[in-house]
Design a protein around this motif. Sequence first.
Motif, PDB file in Angstrom:
ATOM      1  N   THR A 152       0.861  -1.171   0.000  1.00  0.00           N
ATOM      2  CA  THR A 152       0.000   0.000   0.000  1.00  0.00           C
ATOM      3  C   THR A 152       0.901   1.225   0.000  1.00  0.00           C
ATOM      4  OG1 THR A 152      -0.063  -0.089   2.416  1.00  0.00           O
ATOM      5  CG2 THR A 152      -1.881  -1.135   1.247  1.00  0.00           C
ATOM      6  N   LYS A 172       1.559  -0.561 -11.165  1.00  0.00           N
ATOM      7  CA  LYS A 172       1.241  -0.428  -9.735  1.00  0.00           C
ATOM      8  C   LYS A 172       1.326   1.041  -9.317  1.00  0.00           C
ATOM      9  CE  LYS A 172       0.784  -1.513  -5.317  1.00  0.00           C
ATOM     10  NZ  LYS A 172      -0.404  -2.156  -4.736  1.00  0.00           N
ATOM     11  N   LEU A 219       0.861   3.567 -11.137  1.00  0.00           N
ATOM     12  CA  LEU A 219      -0.283   4.295 -11.689  1.00  0.00           C
ATOM     13  C   LEU A 219      -1.460   4.301 -10.709  1.00  0.00           C
ATOM     14  CD1 LEU A 219      -0.604   3.438 -15.510  1.00  0.00           C
ATOM     15  CD2 LEU A 219       0.016   5.627 -14.458  1.00  0.00           C
ATOM     16  N   ASP A 220      -1.585   3.252  -9.907  1.00  0.00           N
ATOM     17  CA  ASP A 220      -2.642   3.223  -8.882  1.00  0.00           C
ATOM     18  C   ASP A 220      -2.426   4.324  -7.840  1.00  0.00           C
ATOM     19  OD1 ASP A 220      -3.749   0.998 -10.109  1.00  0.00           O
ATOM     20  OD2 ASP A 220      -2.804  -0.443  -8.745  1.00  0.00           O
ATOM     21  N   TRP A 221      -1.164   4.737  -7.692  1.00  0.00           N
ATOM     22  CA  TRP A 221      -0.814   5.770  -6.704  1.00  0.00           C
ATOM     23  C   TRP A 221      -0.589   7.137  -7.346  1.00  0.00           C
ATOM     24  CZ3 TRP A 221       3.778   2.528  -4.301  1.00  0.00           C
ATOM     25  CH2 TRP A 221       3.262   1.447  -3.577  1.00  0.00           C
ATOM     26  N   LYS A 222      -0.948   7.291  -8.599  1.00  0.00           N
ATOM     27  CA  LYS A 222      -0.518   8.483  -9.364  1.00  0.00           C
ATOM     28  C   LYS A 222      -0.902   9.806  -8.708  1.00  0.00           C
ATOM     29  CE  LYS A 222      -4.416   8.114 -12.629  1.00  0.00           C
ATOM     30  NZ  LYS A 222      -4.959   6.849 -12.068  1.00  0.00           N
ATOM     31  N   LYS A 224     -10.431   3.415 -16.171  1.00  0.00           N
ATOM     32  CA  LYS A 224     -10.637   1.981 -16.415  1.00  0.00           C
ATOM     33  C   LYS A 224     -11.011   1.727 -17.877  1.00  0.00           C
ATOM     34  CE  LYS A 224     -13.235  -2.022 -14.668  1.00  0.00           C
ATOM     35  NZ  LYS A 224     -14.267  -2.481 -13.694  1.00  0.00           N
ATOM     36  N   THR A 275      -7.963   2.399 -20.131  1.00  0.00           N
ATOM     37  CA  THR A 275      -6.986   1.305 -20.040  1.00  0.00           C
ATOM     38  C   THR A 275      -7.447   0.089 -20.838  1.00  0.00           C
ATOM     39  OG1 THR A 275      -6.268   2.053 -17.851  1.00  0.00           O
ATOM     40  CG2 THR A 275      -5.758  -0.224 -18.438  1.00  0.00           C
TER      41      THR A 275
END
Length: 250
Positions: free
Chosen positions: A89, A113, A115-118, A195, A198
Amino acid sequence: MYTLKKSLGQHFLKDENICRKIVDAVQAEHPAQLLEVGPGGGAITKYLIALNGVDFKAIEVDAEKVQYLTATYPALQGKIIHKSILDATAPFTGGFHIVGNFPYNISTQILFKILDWKEQVPVITGMFQKEVAQRIAATPGSKTYGVTSVLMQAFYDVAYLFDVSEQSFNPPPKVKSGVIRLRRRETTEPMKTAKAFTLLVKTAFNQRRKTLRNAVRSLFTEEILKDAIFTKRAEQLSVADFAQLSFKMN
């Protein structure tokens, strides 16, 4: 000491000049919080922990390296997260920069991964296999332009900083390496959702030799597929083209 693990794609930097160049590139971005991915034997880490005013953490999956690093650099006590970044996380609240000599066998997965935290990561400074670095920075129309190029460039401006030779590592990899900087874009292209965008990009490049009409047929109505843009191939579309097209998806 420690052992090298081929299963983890480990090639450790030994060229101090390259280490300093990477750290200089990081320092130029003035990070307040900094995460190093895969510190390994600490080649870059030893410089990063000396940066003034930087809250530093590292993430390392290899227990042997964690033990080595904490024994060798006491300043790292409590600052190493022992797990894979793919399972982690976000290690800070608020924004943080990322730096790393990314394991080549999972470097693309690491980027996805991140990118989830961008929203929290304004800058990434990373070393990759040169071919992957070039792919991330590729422009429309080039053979290396693909899924990674579009997904990263949708949210980050990419700059190729410098090459790194095989002899800068122990053991020397069979490929050249490159260091790039990704700086988060101040404005991004409007898109239906991240989403949907992507899914469109991945579907389009999954059959990159086909025209878009054939590659992404399942995502659009027959009426929409009559649009002239669908006669093109995926590598001919810009980030903006994909983003605009996402609004027309089913």
